[in-house]
Design a protein around this motif. Structure first.
Motif, PDB file in Angstrom:
ATOM      1  N   GLY A  28       0.819  -1.263  -0.312  1.00 28.70           N
ATOM      2  CA  GLY A  28       0.320   0.207  -0.140  1.00 28.70           C
ATOM      3  C   GLY A  28       1.141   1.337  -0.041  1.00 28.70           C
ATOM      4  O   GLY A  28       0.387   2.065  -0.438  1.00 28.70           O
ATOM      5  N   ASP A  29       2.092   0.828   0.771  1.00 24.26           N
ATOM      6  CA  ASP A  29       2.552   1.933   1.136  1.00 24.26           C
ATOM      7  C   ASP A  29       3.846   1.966  -0.861  1.00 24.26           C
ATOM      8  O   ASP A  29       4.361   0.745  -1.069  1.00 24.26           O
ATOM      9  CB  ASP A  29       3.965   2.154   2.025  1.00 24.26           C
ATOM     10  N   ALA A  30       4.349   3.130  -0.998  1.00 22.70           N
ATOM     11  CA  ALA A  30       5.122   3.506  -2.958  1.00 22.70           C
ATOM     12  C   ALA A  30       6.258   2.515  -2.250  1.00 22.70           C
ATOM     13  O   ALA A  30       6.843   2.297  -2.746  1.00 22.70           O
ATOM     14  CB  ALA A  30       5.082   4.818  -3.395  1.00 22.70           C
ATOM     15  N   GLY A  31       6.640   2.518  -0.976  1.00 20.16           N
ATOM     16  CA  GLY A  31       7.692   2.160  -0.969  1.00 20.16           C
ATOM     17  C   GLY A  31       8.437   0.684  -0.556  1.00 20.16           C
ATOM     18  O   GLY A  31       8.933   0.169  -0.368  1.00 20.16           O
ATOM     19  N   HIS A  32       6.679  -0.074  -1.218  1.00 22.92           N
ATOM     20  CA  HIS A  32       7.000  -1.532  -0.752  1.00 22.92           C
ATOM     21  C   HIS A  32       6.272  -1.847  -2.874  1.00 22.92           C
ATOM     22  O   HIS A  32       5.538  -1.366  -3.051  1.00 22.92           O
ATOM     23  CB  HIS A  32       6.139  -2.043   0.245  1.00 22.92           C
ATOM     24  N   ALA A  33       7.362  -2.541  -2.978  1.00 19.14           N
ATOM     25  CA  ALA A  33       7.674  -2.673  -4.146  1.00 19.14           C
ATOM     26  C   ALA A  33       5.512  -3.619  -4.750  1.00 19.14           C
ATOM     27  O   ALA A  33       5.174  -3.177  -5.531  1.00 19.14           O
ATOM     28  CB  ALA A  33       8.296  -3.342  -5.381  1.00 19.14           C
ATOM     29  N   CYS A 199       0.227  11.791   3.222  1.00 19.17           N
ATOM     30  CA  CYS A 199       1.543  10.471   3.709  1.00 19.17           C
ATOM     31  C   CYS A 199       2.177   9.838   2.843  1.00 19.17           C
ATOM     32  O   CYS A 199       0.733   8.617   2.956  1.00 19.17           O
ATOM     33  CB  CYS A 199       1.749  11.126   4.840  1.00 19.17           C
ATOM     34  N   SER A 200       2.686   9.007   2.105  1.00 17.37           N
ATOM     35  CA  SER A 200       2.899   8.393   1.117  1.00 17.37           C
ATOM     36  C   SER A 200       2.627   6.919   2.185  1.00 17.37           C
ATOM     37  O   SER A 200       2.299   5.174   1.874  1.00 17.37           O
ATOM     38  CB  SER A 200       4.104   8.232   0.497  1.00 17.37           C
ATOM     39  N   ASN A 201       3.282   6.807   3.426  1.00 19.19           N
ATOM     40  CA  ASN A 201       3.263   5.894   4.326  1.00 19.19           C
ATOM     41  C   ASN A 201       1.479   5.805   4.624  1.00 19.19           C
ATOM     42  O   ASN A 201       1.148   4.655   5.713  1.00 19.19           O
ATOM     43  CB  ASN A 201       3.622   6.071   5.786  1.00 19.19           C
ATOM     44  N   LEU A 202       0.695   6.049   4.188  1.00 20.42           N
ATOM     45  CA  LEU A 202      -0.839   6.375   5.056  1.00 20.42           C
ATOM     46  C   LEU A 202      -1.472   5.214   3.813  1.00 20.42           C
ATOM     47  O   LEU A 202      -2.753   5.110   3.958  1.00 20.42           O
ATOM     48  CB  LEU A 202      -1.233   7.368   5.528  1.00 20.42           C
ATOM     49  N   PHE A 218      -7.940   9.533  -2.525  1.00 14.08           N
ATOM     50  CA  PHE A 218      -6.411   9.998  -3.383  1.00 14.08           C
ATOM     51  C   PHE A 218      -6.056   9.986  -2.687  1.00 14.08           C
ATOM     52  O   PHE A 218      -5.214  10.288  -1.662  1.00 14.08           O
ATOM     53  CB  PHE A 218      -7.504  10.849  -3.939  1.00 14.08           C
ATOM     54  N   ASP A 219      -3.985   8.927  -3.318  1.00 10.98           N
ATOM     55  CA  ASP A 219      -3.165   9.052  -2.820  1.00 10.98           C
ATOM     56  C   ASP A 219      -2.522   9.287  -3.266  1.00 10.98           C
ATOM     57  O   ASP A 219      -2.269   8.932  -4.394  1.00 10.98           O
ATOM     58  CB  ASP A 219      -3.008   8.147  -1.432  1.00 10.98           C
ATOM     59  N   THR A 220      -0.931   8.632  -2.579  1.00  3.70           N
ATOM     60  CA  THR A 220      -0.174   9.014  -3.900  1.00  3.70           C
ATOM     61  C   THR A 220       0.261   7.076  -4.997  1.00  3.70           C
ATOM     62  O   THR A 220       0.278   7.731  -5.261  1.00  3.70           O
ATOM     63  CB  THR A 220       0.996   8.020  -2.780  1.00  3.70           C
TER      64      THR A 220
END
Length: 239
Positions: A28-33, A199-202, A218-220
């Motif tokens: 869900g976080d953009a930092g996780h592929a 916040c992209s973590n959310l 809406f989010d990253t």
């Protein structure tokens, strides 16, 4: 079909800029592929969110360098993994020459159109005291668009993990914090028509936010998916 050549790898069209931090990332976080349904390529840049509070030439150059690497490798569109990167939205997009989404906040003008330019857009941000007018203006916001901003700086587990850099993320605790903030946003915004998660973590918790606020979210990831479609549309008929 056109065969691509001249690059060291193929089949990746979206690049994701991430800072050189070790904050836990989950789907869900953009930092996780695993958040993406298509291949992506990460580019790690020096710095952290605290260096995005004010304009910084060194951070801008780090971001530009990362974008150049991705473009040279054949990437067609780039997203930033921190909403505060909005500060560099216009200059990076202009200088790099391919689409760049520095923040989920770049969706503000589109969302305002989607809701008929009426009501208010809620913003869930990591820290309402750090998200400034200059970040919003750089994202395309103007003062005619009503915003209602709710920060998570006072939510205990969010503060521990995201703001303080803790390593032991508890998904249930984080979900509780995010939904509490979403309820606060809804309670104080009587004309809420949509929510943008800064916040992209959310982004992991978008469904819960939608269920609490009862408006589109809406989010990253929504921004990334739009960009992915634009730079590599599906084939519906033979070429």
């Amino acid at each position: 079909m056109k065969i691509e050549t001249g690059h060291p790898f193929y089949g990746q069209y979206i690049g994701v800029l991430v800072f050189s931090t070790s904050t836990p990332r989950i789907p869900g976080d953009a930092g996780h592929a695993a958040s993406f349904s298509y291949p992506i390529r990460y580019e790690v840049i020096k710095g952290g969110f605290a260096e995005l509070l004010d304009y910084n030439d060194a951070i801008k150059e780090n971001i530009l360098e990362g974008c150049r690497h991705l473009k040279e490798a054949g990437i067609k569109g780039i997203i930033g993994d921190c909403g505060m990167m909005s500060l560099y939205q216009d200059c990076i997009g202009a200088e790099i020459g391919i689409p760049f989404i520095g923040s989920s906040l770049s969706q503000i003008p589109m969302v305002w159109q989607l809701i008929g330019r009426s009501g208010s857009i809620g913003i869930l941000t990591g820290h309402s005291g750090l998200l400034s007018e200059k970040h919003l203006l750089a994202s395309g916001w103007n003062k005619e668009i009503p915003l209602s901003i709710q920060g998570l700086q006072d939510e205990p587990h969010f503060h521990e993990i995201v703001i303080e850099g803790g390593k032991n993320l508890d998904m249930e605790k984080m979900n509780r914090d995010v939904l509490h903030a979403a309820r606060l946003l809804k309670e104080k915004t009587k004309d809420l028509r949509a929510v943008i998660v800064e916040c992209s973590n959310l982004a992991t918790y978008a469904r819960g936010i939608e269920e609490v606020c009862e408006v589109p979210v809406f989010d990253t990831m929504s921004a990334a998916n739009l960009l992915a479609y634009a730079v590599h549309p599906p084939i519906y008929v033979g070429e």
